[in-house]
Motif scaffolding. Structure first.
Motif, PDB file in Angstrom:
ATOM      1  N   ASN A 104      -3.147   0.401  -3.779  1.00 24.08           N
ATOM      2  CA  ASN A 104      -2.913  -0.931  -3.237  1.00 24.08           C
ATOM      3  C   ASN A 104      -2.524  -1.868  -4.378  1.00 24.08           C
ATOM      4  O   ASN A 104      -3.179  -1.894  -5.408  1.00 24.08           O
ATOM      5  N   VAL A 105      -1.433  -2.574  -4.190  1.00 20.41           N
ATOM      6  CA  VAL A 105      -0.995  -3.521  -5.222  1.00 20.41           C
ATOM      7  C   VAL A 105      -0.786  -4.891  -4.593  1.00 20.41           C
ATOM      8  O   VAL A 105      -0.008  -5.040  -3.645  1.00 20.41           O
ATOM      9  N   GLY A 117       0.832  -1.203   0.000  1.00 19.74           N
ATOM     10  CA  GLY A 117       0.000   0.000   0.000  1.00 19.74           C
ATOM     11  C   GLY A 117       0.861   1.246   0.000  1.00 19.74           C
ATOM     12  O   GLY A 117       1.906   1.284   0.645  1.00 19.74           O
ATOM     13  N   LEU A 118       0.429   2.231  -0.747  1.00 23.30           N
ATOM     14  CA  LEU A 118       1.155   3.497  -0.768  1.00 23.30           C
ATOM     15  C   LEU A 118       0.130   4.626  -0.673  1.00 23.30           C
ATOM     16  O   LEU A 118      -0.853   4.641  -1.422  1.00 23.30           O
ATOM     17  N   GLY A 119       0.373   5.553   0.245  1.00 25.02           N
ATOM     18  CA  GLY A 119      -0.533   6.699   0.383  1.00 25.02           C
ATOM     19  C   GLY A 119      -1.296   6.638   1.702  1.00 25.02           C
ATOM     20  O   GLY A 119      -1.095   5.729   2.516  1.00 25.02           O
ATOM     21  N   ASP A 120      -2.142   7.597   1.896  1.00 31.41           N
ATOM     22  CA  ASP A 120      -2.915   7.694   3.123  1.00 31.41           C
ATOM     23  C   ASP A 120      -4.334   7.216   2.849  1.00 31.41           C
ATOM     24  O   ASP A 120      -5.150   7.936   2.268  1.00 31.41           O
ATOM     25  N   CYS A 141       1.638  13.949  -3.387  1.00 31.59           N
ATOM     26  CA  CYS A 141       1.146  13.387  -2.121  1.00 31.59           C
ATOM     27  C   CYS A 141       1.667  11.975  -1.871  1.00 31.59           C
ATOM     28  O   CYS A 141       1.551  11.465  -0.766  1.00 31.59           O
ATOM     29  N   LEU A 142       2.242  11.319  -2.874  1.00 30.21           N
ATOM     30  CA  LEU A 142       2.737   9.962  -2.631  1.00 30.21           C
ATOM     31  C   LEU A 142       4.239   9.946  -2.370  1.00 30.21           C
ATOM     32  O   LEU A 142       4.665   9.796  -1.240  1.00 30.21           O
ATOM     33  N   VAL A 143       5.060  10.128  -3.412  1.00 35.02           N
ATOM     34  CA  VAL A 143       6.505  10.011  -3.234  1.00 35.02           C
ATOM     35  C   VAL A 143       7.284  11.165  -3.846  1.00 35.02           C
ATOM     36  O   VAL A 143       8.105  11.802  -3.190  1.00 35.02           O
ATOM     37  N   HIS A 144       6.987  11.458  -5.091  1.00 34.54           N
ATOM     38  CA  HIS A 144       7.931  12.240  -5.861  1.00 34.54           C
ATOM     39  C   HIS A 144       7.859  13.743  -5.632  1.00 34.54           C
ATOM     40  O   HIS A 144       6.787  14.308  -5.419  1.00 34.54           O
ATOM     41  N   ALA A 174       3.217   2.624  -8.335  1.00 33.75           N
ATOM     42  CA  ALA A 174       2.285   3.320  -7.436  1.00 33.75           C
ATOM     43  C   ALA A 174       2.515   4.842  -7.342  1.00 33.75           C
ATOM     44  O   ALA A 174       1.557   5.607  -7.395  1.00 33.75           O
ATOM     45  N   PRO A 175       3.767   5.315  -7.228  1.00 33.48           N
ATOM     46  CA  PRO A 175       3.928   6.780  -7.124  1.00 33.48           C
ATOM     47  C   PRO A 175       3.470   7.505  -8.391  1.00 33.48           C
ATOM     48  O   PRO A 175       3.152   8.692  -8.345  1.00 33.48           O
ATOM     49  N   LEU A 176       3.450   6.766  -9.502  1.00 32.13           N
ATOM     50  CA  LEU A 176       3.144   7.399 -10.790  1.00 32.13           C
ATOM     51  C   LEU A 176       1.656   7.422 -11.111  1.00 32.13           C
ATOM     52  O   LEU A 176       1.257   7.986 -12.123  1.00 32.13           O
ATOM     53  N   VAL A 177       0.843   6.797 -10.252  1.00 26.32           N
ATOM     54  CA  VAL A 177      -0.591   6.772 -10.561  1.00 26.32           C
ATOM     55  C   VAL A 177      -1.183   8.178 -10.547  1.00 26.32           C
ATOM     56  O   VAL A 177      -2.251   8.411 -11.099  1.00 26.32           O
TER      57      VAL A 177
END
Lengths: 790, 153, 262
Positions: free
Chosen positions: A353-354, A166-169, A411-414, A338-341
């Motif tokens: 979620n992956v 999972g990535l994000g809030d 909001c995720l990574v980059h 995921a960060p690129l979504v």
């Protein structure tokens, strides 16, 4: 000397390829070489009850037959997953053992069971037919969507689940959706592809019993990492006694980043029998056992305000990683995906979620774009659908949500350093003549054809990447790059890079950088790569990283050369180092005409003293020689972006879909060689259109690959395409001194959603990739019958 | 065994080869002309295209014995006295190659096209190259190269 | 490749004498050689028939066009006689495989192989061809017997194919994007007294579509087929196309062929 940066320079490497003098692995032969042929599993899933080689061993010409048991006896380790992913519950991912030759079970059609080594290839094949493997066939898990509900393939890996990432809030994302004025959802399949570099994989092991050195010639994008893995994990040979050479390599596209079972086995076998062992894949073997790409199922939702402002994103993906976790298999659908979504939109909250699942199919790993095409396909299909549902123009809808202030922390990574998304969108609108689309649509209609237009505004994270960052999220290695500039006494330059060129034209582009930095003519610069015995350790070529990371290492090494040169020049010109300027290959004393060329300085460095005419004393404390090494660890990813616009024409009678125009406007930051960059875009776009309209890896229910040759797997050919329109905008990257962002994957990332959005626009109903003629026809029939029923 | 007599790139050769020897095997394994490549097993990819008596064929699907007394031209035989053939020159100028693996077959096929059609249209070039698969270039610069070579010859 | 002995036959007698159940004739080799390479076929001997002079050439006489068995696709495609007598056959030959296949592949080889999606078998059926062999004349309606199966007996050699020249004809192929073979190909030929519609790619081997022929014999027009629905039973269904889609394509291509008949 005019700047080389931005010049269309013809490629230095072309002459050898055009005259048949390229030297690919299969072209290399040794006097006493033997031939390897692999016995592969014909079943998708089976227990190996026994392997009987007695009959085969007696077959003519057989030198040795090796099995999984021999491998275990020699304590040869398994192939590894190079990136550890941690699940949402805090537990590490689960991966099964992956021996290069199976001992107890086989897990996909093409899995390696034994190797036959014989004097000729035909003899090896004949003997392979006589190897008697007793299998207990088990029910195969094939389908991505059913994998978690099916029987576990491996003991201890419940639900065939490698990880649940999972990535994000999640909480904030749920909140955004509960407040949303409008929610748009989409269900997508990202079809499985087979990379199909035109050069089939090949490996030759060559052991020297006197020096105890093992050399592996292999079709590889990343020879140092291959040596490291084969040495440290498989235990084939210690690194200092092991040389990996990746000579000319005929395309990679990700499929040749890592060592394969065949590499390990061929190298091990060569050492064992003390004779060169050569293996060259037949194309069908490539189809079966090269790592495949993509294979996602995704459900995604976008939360919106009525005015079209995006307020949140939720993505759920199942990624099929095949039978084993290949080297980059676990990072591809997670940190590269995921960060690129979020795309290039300002989305305040998101959760992705992956779930990665094992199936009895060929391992899935990085393929041109690796994760980013899947992310882009998802967000760009969803964006286009949202625009349509809101009744907004899709260009306007995008502009409304574009990130427009830089740097921008997503909001995720980059943290995106630079970009101007409206600039490439506007240029693409103009170049594609968007405003007259309706006119073209009615012209098509008058011929009985349905015309559609589709957009894709994409972003990718390239130049992978800061070692500290990637290692903190599971990478097994740091992702820096190395370079060495070696001046020869006569003034020409050997440049060593840890990147690997297999079509990208590094020999030329990197030479342009060196030429520009050091003022040495291109023909006096030679790039050397692909041999662990020659250059310093490097991290190879993938993820559009070579120029941003490897190119920067070269710049840094050049800077060191210039620094040293200044000291030497100062001594020779009787000035202080800080009084020396370096420009266009000359060290000049400020405000004077006293100068030395870089060639003279190099000469001095190798002949440091006075001898007859030669007067080149080095300053005190300066070592002789002119050779500098630099290792560069990037401070951030780079973020290429762009707008691609595709127009298709559909024949409703047959469903046949043709791309009629295609426009690509990309922002790659600084462009070193526009000719080469354009070629990268063309190639990427064709692979992307290939995914959208033609290519599909298909397994039947029993796990047999039914698309295992060019008779059944549709490779894009010249007659499938119109001439593409290509243009650039440029916002230089701030994370590297060249300002470059990377261009190798852009086309493959941008094209699939552009094409499918165009098809959906033309037929006005959903369609999945590849949009084959039958599928499009079927969709039109269903629409018609639904309308009739209503 | 079969005695195979051929003229390869202007040089007469005579070799005794097993009956089942393919032209591609003769070229690559026996004559060490490794510019002719093997990219598939089903005669589809075109990396192995050479000329037999001036016509392009897929050398992986021709027996060496079958073409006795023919003249063979491979990619190695195109440039004369170090000067590239106009098609090779055009591929270089237009960046019609990247990894170089499909290139020999592509060039040999394109030369045969210009023998059949002096000034082909883009579509005719694309149609002709149906039997040559390239995974790198996206074909656009190959088409440009063939056009240029056509204009120059 | 697996071992075999290669022979060159100087004449038909020599060729047939060498032949047995373990041998194969070699013409273009476009199917035979890949099959041996992939170990899907094995032979003791290959008998090359390309040196036999009588087996090659194109000849128009009165109402028929005769093409020698080892005539290459490229030669049929470029032949003025073929263009003039049966233009659709010329364009069919021009659409087989790719230029390199057309430079080697032969009409006799294609027919003897009887691939379910090959083009020439459709031409044979549509154009009432007679297949002349080393021992007899076989009507094409009796020649194609099943998937990769023909009426040829062991050692029997195709010498030529004799097509009836129609008033007008057209062949339309919908190629498989991977192999470029026909997913469906429809050959429409109109003669004075009949209309033949031959279909390839859609069943286990080439066939004539009587439902379409019946309608076109009465009214040779595209629109006459508008209300027809073809049955899907017996049609191929595979990863490339379902039976429904193939049925639809047969009709669609037949209409296109009628409209383009010359």
């Amino acid at each position: 000397m005019a700047s080389m940066i931005g010049s269309k320079v013809e490629r230095k490497e072309d002459k050898k390829f055009l005259t048949g003098k390229g030297r690919y692995t299969a072209d290399i032969n040794f006097a006493n070489q033997t031939y390897a042929y692999f016995v592969r599993s014909p079943h998708a899933r089976a227990q190996i009850k026994s392997v009987d080689i007695s009959k085969a061993s007696k077959s003519k010409g057989v030198i040795k037959i090796l099995t999984g048991e021999d491998l275990a006896n020699d304590k040869i380790g398994g192939l590894i997953a190079g990136w550890k992913i941690v699940s949402q519950d805090g537990k590490d991912m689960k991966v099964p053992p992956h021996p290069p030759l199976a001992k107890d079970s086989v897990n996909y059609v093409g899995d390696h069971v034994a190797v036959v080594i014989a004097e000729t290839l035909e003899q090896a094949k004949d003997a392979a037919d006589l190897v008697n493997v007793n299998y207990k066939i088990l029910k195969a898990v094939v389908n991505t969507s059913d994998a978690m509900k099916s029987e576990a393939i491996y003991e201890g890996i419940d639900q065939n689940l490698c990880f649940d990432f999972g990535l994000g809030d999640k909480g904030k994302a749920e909140e955004a959706f509960s407040k949303a004025e409008k929610v748009v959802s989409i269900d997508l399949v990202n079809n499985r592809l087979i990379p199909n570099a035109m050069e089939p994989r090949a490996s030759i092991g060559d052991y020297n019993p006197s020096s105890e050195e093992l050399t592996l010639y292999t079709t590889n994008q990343n020879p140092h990492l291959t040596r490291l893995v084969l040495s440290a994990f498989n235990g084939i040979a210690p690194e200092h006694k092991f040389r990996v050479v990746a000579p000319d390599v005929g395309g990679g596209f990700g499929s040749k980043i890592y060592p394969y079972a065949e590499d390990a086995v061929v190298a091990w076998a060569a050492k064992k029998i003390e004779k060169p062992v050569k293996w060259v894949a037949e194309r069908t073997e490539s189809f079966l056992s090269d790592c495949h790409g993509r294979d996602h199922i995704t459900h995604a939702q976008l939360a919106l305000q009525k005015d079209g402002k995006i307020t949140g994103l939720k993505v759920e993906t199942i990624a099929n990683i095949g039978a084993y976790a290949s080297l980059f298999a676990t990072v591809t659908p997670t940190y590269l995906y995921a960060p690129l979504v979020l795309g290039l939109y300002n989305i305040p909250v998101a959760f992705c979620n992956v779930k990665a699942v094992f199936t009895n199919t060929a391992p899935v790993d990085a393929y041109r774009g690796a994760g980013r095409p899947e992310a882009t396909y998802m967000i760009e299909r969803l964006i286009e659908k949202a625009a349509k549902e809101l009744g907004m123009d899709r260009a306007e809808f995008r502009v409304k949500n574009f990130i427009n202030k830089f740097p921008h922390q997503q909001c995720l990574v980059h943290n995106i350093d630079s970009g101007d998304y409206s600039a490439h969108l506007n240029k693409a609108l103009e170049l594609s003549d968007y405003k007259n689309f309706e006119k073209r649509k009615s012209e098509s209609a008058s011929k009985g054809k349905l015309r559609g237009i589709g957009f894709s505004t994409y972003i990718e994270a390239c130049g992978i990447a800061p070692s500290a960052v990637v290692m903190s999220i599971g990478a097994g290695v740091g992702l820096w790059e190395s370079a060495e500039i070696r001046f020869n006494a006569t003034g020409n330059v050997s440049v060593f890079t840890g990147a690997h060129s297999h079509g990208q034209g590094h020999d030329t582009t990197f030479a342009q950088i060196v030429s520009d930095k050091l003022g040495v003519a291109l023909e006096n610069i030679e790039l050397i790569h692909g041999d662990t015995d020659k250059g310093p350790f490097g991290m190879g070529t993938y993820g559009s990283r070579s120029l941003a990371v490897g190119g920067t290492a070269i710049v840094k090494a050049c800077d060191k050369i210039i620094d040293k040169g200044k000291k030497v020049a100062a001594k020779m010109l009787e000035a202080k180092p800080e009084e020396i300027d370096f420009k266009s290959g000359e060290f000049v004393v400020k405000n004077s005409n006293k100068k030395k060329t870089i060639g003279e300085i190099a000469f001095a460095c190798y002949l440091p003293g006075q001898y007859g005419e030669i007067k080149s004393p080095l300053p005190e404390g300066v070592e002789p020689g002119l050779k500098e090494t630099a290792f560069y660890d990037p401070i951030n990813f780079s973020f290429p972006a762009g707008t691609h616009i595709c127009e298709v024409e559909v024949d409703p009678n047959t469903g046949e879909t043709k791309v009629v125009t295609y426009t690509a406007v990309d922002d790659f930051g600084t462009v070193i060689n526009p000719m080469i960059v354009e070629g990268q875009v063309h190639g990427g776009v064709v692979q992307g259109i290939g995914q959208a309209l033609y290519e599909n890896a298909h397994y039947d229910k029993s796990g047999q690959l039914t698309t295992a040759s060019y008779m059944d797997y549709a490779m894009p050919r010249a007659d499938n395409f119109p001439e593409f329109k290509i243009a650039y905008t440029s916002t230089p990257a701030t994370s590297n001194p060249l300002g470059v962002k990377g261009c190798g994957e852009a086309g493959a990332i941008a094209a699939p959603p552009a094409v499918i959005n165009a098809v959906v626009d033309a037929i006005n109903t959903e369609i999945s990739m590849p949009a084959t003629s039958e599928k499009v026809w079927d969709a039109l029939q269903n629409k018609k019958s639904n309308r009739e029923a209503a | 065994m079969q005695e195979v007599r051929l003229e390869v790139n202007g040089k007469r050769i005579s070799k005794d080869v097993p009956d089942q020897t393919l032209l591609s095997e003769l070229l690559r394994d026996i004559l060490n002309l490794t510019g002719t490549h093997i990219g598939c097993d089903t005669s589809q990819c075109g990396a192995c295209v050479v000329h037999v008596d001036g016509k392009s064929v897929k050398s992986c699907t021709v027996l060496a014995a079958d073409i006795n007394d023919s003249k063979i031209t491979t990619i190695e035989g195109l440039s004369q006295n170090g000067k590239l053939h106009p098609m090779q020159e055009a591929f270089k100028k237009h960046h019609g190659l990247q990894c170089g693996f499909c290139t020999p077959g592509m060039v040999m096929s394109a030369i045969d096209l210009l023998k059949n059609k002096k000034n082909p249209s883009d579509q005719e070039i694309r149609d002709w190259l149906e039997g040559n698969i390239c995974r790198c270039t996206g074909y656009q610069n190959i088409v440009a190269a063939v056009k240029e070579a056509a204009n120059k010859s | 490749m697996k071992n075999f002995s290669y022979h060159t036959a100087k004449n038909i007698k020599e060729a047939t004498k060498l032949a047995s159940s373990k041998t194969a004739y070699l013409a273009g080799g476009m199917t035979t050689l890949p099959a041996i390479k992939l170990r899907m076929a094995a032979y003791s001997d290959l008998i090359d028939i390309k040196k036999i002079k009588d087996l090659t050439g194109i000849k128009v006489s009165g109402k028929t066009l005769k093409i020698g068995a080892t005539t290459k696709h490229a030669d049929v495609a470029s032949s003025k006689e073929v263009k003039k007598s049966i233009a659709s056959l010329s364009s069919l030959a021009d659409g087989i495989g790719d230029p390199q296949v057309r430079n080697r592949g032969t009409i006799g080889g294609s027919i003897a192989n009887n691939d379910p999606s090959a083009d020439y078998p459709a031409a044979c059926l549509a154009l009432n061809a007679n297949i002349h062999t080393s021992s007899r004349k076989i009507e094409s309606s009796k020649f194609f017997k099943g998937m990769f199966e023909t009426a040829l007996k062991s050692g029997e050699l195709i010498q030529s194919v004799e097509f009836q020249i129609p008033e007008k004809s057209c062949y339309v192929k919908f190629p498989n994007p991977a192999s470029r073979y026909a997913i469906v190909g429809v050959y429409v030929a109109k003669f004075k007294s009949e209309v033949n519609v031959a279909v390839t790619g859609a069943k286990s081997y080439v066939f004539r579509c009587e439902e379409i022929e019946k309608i076109l014999s009465k009214n040779f027009s595209e629109s006459s087929l508008n209300s027809l629905n073809l049955k899907t039973s017996g049609l191929n269904a595979d990863i490339h196309a379902s039976a429904d889609y193939r049925a639809h394509l047969i009709l669609t291509l037949a209409k296109k062929a009628v409209a383009s008949c010359k």
